[in-house]
Design a protein around this motif. Sequence first.
Motif, mmCIF file in Angstrom:
data_model
loop_
_atom_site.group_PDB
_atom_site.id
_atom_site.type_symbol
_atom_site.label_atom_id
_atom_site.label_comp_id
_atom_site.label_asym_id
_atom_site.label_seq_id
_atom_site.Cartn_x
_atom_site.Cartn_y
_atom_site.Cartn_z
ATOM 1 N N GLY A 32 0.833 -1.195 0.000
ATOM 2 C CA GLY A 32 0.000 0.000 0.000
ATOM 3 C C GLY A 32 0.871 1.249 0.000
ATOM 4 N N LYS A 33 0.231 2.369 -0.202
ATOM 5 C CA LYS A 33 0.934 3.656 -0.234
ATOM 6 C C LYS A 33 0.464 4.492 0.952
ATOM 7 C CE LYS A 33 1.350 7.798 -3.046
ATOM 8 N NZ LYS A 33 0.818 8.500 -4.222
ATOM 9 N N VAL A 34 1.411 4.878 1.816
ATOM 10 C CA VAL A 34 1.081 5.712 2.970
ATOM 11 C C VAL A 34 1.130 7.168 2.533
ATOM 12 C CG1 VAL A 34 1.817 6.418 5.280
ATOM 13 C CG2 VAL A 34 1.908 4.012 4.628
ATOM 14 N N ASP A 35 0.124 7.931 2.924
ATOM 15 C CA ASP A 35 0.051 9.345 2.577
ATOM 16 C C ASP A 35 0.795 10.147 3.637
ATOM 17 O OD1 ASP A 35 -0.509 11.946 1.858
ATOM 18 O OD2 ASP A 35 -2.668 11.648 1.691
ATOM 19 N N ALA A 36 2.068 10.430 3.386
ATOM 20 C CA ALA A 36 2.905 11.148 4.353
ATOM 21 C C ALA A 36 2.457 12.590 4.531
ATOM 22 C CB ALA A 36 4.364 11.102 3.914
ATOM 23 N N TYR A 82 -5.970 10.598 16.659
ATOM 24 C CA TYR A 82 -4.730 10.223 15.995
ATOM 25 C C TYR A 82 -5.108 9.385 14.791
ATOM 26 C CZ TYR A 82 -0.173 8.126 15.080
ATOM 27 O OH TYR A 82 0.988 7.715 14.471
ATOM 28 N N GLY A 83 -4.664 9.793 13.636
ATOM 29 C CA GLY A 83 -4.986 9.051 12.436
ATOM 30 C C GLY A 83 -3.885 9.123 11.411
ATOM 31 N N ARG A 84 -3.903 8.178 10.507
ATOM 32 C CA ARG A 84 -2.987 8.150 9.377
ATOM 33 C C ARG A 84 -3.792 7.691 8.172
ATOM 34 N NH1 ARG A 84 2.151 4.761 10.987
ATOM 35 N NH2 ARG A 84 2.965 5.673 9.070
ATOM 36 N N ASP A 85 -3.263 7.894 6.987
ATOM 37 C CA ASP A 85 -3.964 7.513 5.758
ATOM 38 C C ASP A 85 -3.091 6.583 4.922
ATOM 39 O OD1 ASP A 85 -5.880 9.292 6.594
ATOM 40 O OD2 ASP A 85 -5.482 10.778 5.052
ATOM 41 N N PHE A 86 -3.750 5.637 4.259
ATOM 42 C CA PHE A 86 -3.043 4.805 3.286
ATOM 43 C C PHE A 86 -3.987 4.428 2.156
ATOM 44 C CE2 PHE A 86 -4.646 1.609 6.318
ATOM 45 C CZ PHE A 86 -5.212 0.661 5.475
ATOM 46 N N GLU A 87 -3.397 4.014 1.042
ATOM 47 C CA GLU A 87 -4.140 3.515 -0.115
ATOM 48 C C GLU A 87 -3.849 2.035 -0.268
ATOM 49 O OE1 GLU A 87 -3.098 5.527 -3.718
ATOM 50 O OE2 GLU A 87 -3.561 7.504 -2.909
ATOM 51 N N ASP A 88 -4.860 1.266 -0.672
ATOM 52 C CA ASP A 88 -4.626 -0.123 -1.032
ATOM 53 C C ASP A 88 -3.994 -0.150 -2.427
ATOM 54 O OD1 ASP A 88 -6.657 0.060 -2.979
ATOM 55 O OD2 ASP A 88 -8.040 -1.247 -1.906
ATOM 56 N N PRO A 89 -3.619 -1.308 -2.951
ATOM 57 C CA PRO A 89 -2.958 -1.339 -4.268
ATOM 58 C C PRO A 89 -3.803 -0.777 -5.415
ATOM 59 C CG PRO A 89 -2.520 -3.371 -3.093
ATOM 60 C CD PRO A 89 -3.550 -2.614 -2.284
ATOM 61 N N ASP A 90 -5.118 -0.705 -5.239
ATOM 62 C CA ASP A 90 -5.977 -0.139 -6.274
ATOM 63 C C ASP A 90 -6.248 1.342 -6.065
ATOM 64 O OD1 ASP A 90 -7.037 -2.295 -8.261
ATOM 65 O OD2 ASP A 90 -6.992 -3.265 -6.297
ATOM 66 N N GLY A 91 -5.686 1.929 -5.018
ATOM 67 C CA GLY A 91 -5.840 3.363 -4.778
ATOM 68 C C GLY A 91 -7.002 3.750 -3.882
ATOM 69 N N HIS A 92 -7.709 2.783 -3.293
ATOM 70 C CA HIS A 92 -8.801 3.091 -2.376
ATOM 71 C C HIS A 92 -8.202 3.634 -1.080
ATOM 72 C CE1 HIS A 92 -11.450 1.091 -5.155
ATOM 73 N NE2 HIS A 92 -10.703 0.009 -5.087
ATOM 74 N N GLN A 93 -8.730 4.754 -0.598
ATOM 75 C CA GLN A 93 -8.168 5.451 0.560
ATOM 76 C C GLN A 93 -8.778 4.966 1.872
ATOM 77 O OE1 GLN A 93 -9.061 9.433 -1.327
ATOM 78 N NE2 GLN A 93 -7.185 9.906 -0.208
ATOM 79 N N TRP A 94 -7.902 4.633 2.821
ATOM 80 C CA TRP A 94 -8.299 4.210 4.152
ATOM 81 C C TRP A 94 -7.719 5.171 5.172
ATOM 82 C CZ3 TRP A 94 -11.536 0.240 5.407
ATOM 83 C CH2 TRP A 94 -11.912 -0.596 4.356
ATOM 84 N N ALA A 95 -8.451 5.402 6.253
ATOM 85 C CA ALA A 95 -8.026 6.328 7.299
ATOM 86 C C ALA A 95 -8.268 5.705 8.672
ATOM 87 C CB ALA A 95 -8.770 7.651 7.172
ATOM 88 N N PRO A 96 -7.361 4.845 9.127
ATOM 89 C CA PRO A 96 -7.525 4.334 10.485
ATOM 90 C C PRO A 96 -7.321 5.467 11.478
ATOM 91 C CG PRO A 96 -5.428 3.623 9.563
ATOM 92 C CD PRO A 96 -6.171 4.328 8.468
ATOM 93 N N MET A 97 -8.135 5.484 12.540
ATOM 94 C CA MET A 97 -8.000 6.563 13.513
ATOM 95 C C MET A 97 -8.386 6.084 14.908
ATOM 96 S SD MET A 97 -10.805 8.092 14.885
ATOM 97 C CE MET A 97 -12.516 8.235 14.672
ATOM 98 N N TRP A 98 -7.781 6.757 15.887
ATOM 99 C CA TRP A 98 -8.071 6.548 17.295
ATOM 100 C C TRP A 98 -8.580 7.860 17.861
ATOM 101 C CZ3 TRP A 98 -5.707 9.359 21.223
ATOM 102 C CH2 TRP A 98 -6.017 8.972 22.529
ATOM 103 N N MET A 99 -9.561 7.783 18.751
ATOM 104 C CA MET A 99 -10.077 8.973 19.401
ATOM 105 C C MET A 99 -9.975 8.790 20.914
ATOM 106 S SD MET A 99 -13.841 10.804 19.143
ATOM 107 C CE MET A 99 -13.773 10.800 17.364
ATOM 108 N N ASP A 100 -9.433 9.806 21.602
ATOM 109 C CA ASP A 100 -9.328 9.784 23.051
ATOM 110 C C ASP A 100 -10.721 9.542 23.630
ATOM 111 O OD1 ASP A 100 -9.670 11.149 25.740
ATOM 112 O OD2 ASP A 100 -7.492 11.275 25.510
#
Length: 147
Positions: free
Chosen positions: A97-101, A113-131
Amino acid sequence: MAQMIFVNLPVTDLPRSKAFYEAIGFRNEPKFSNENAAMMQLSDTIAVMLLTHAFYSTFTTRPIAPPHGTSQVLLCISCESPEAVDRITDAAKAAGGKVDASQEDQTKGGPMYGRDFEDPDGHQWAPMWMDPNFAEKGAHPTEQAAA
């Protein structure tokens, strides 16, 4: 039966996509997988359906949007900790996958706290944690106090 969500994603290489999602913690459900589709379970109520372009096209007459370089949807998933956000994002990168720096500083030091990445087809994912304390109060605690 609990209400479920099935996110349907068109993919160009089903075995590659299936391997990617397994590498980041999804579980394949063989009962709903074949040469055209793979059901990837994230939880008891959330599944991603990976569909070949030909099979995806049987569900809609609209053209498939090119996910690389455009954004059609941002798939946000909750994580139990900032470390879990890092684990899934790092696993995505290791699996191709591609991490969106450019988003790396977006949520550092705040209640989320969150980060973003794309799967190999370019679909965007945003895993996140909330206090949890922030989540309990909500985004607008002054509005809640006035109510």
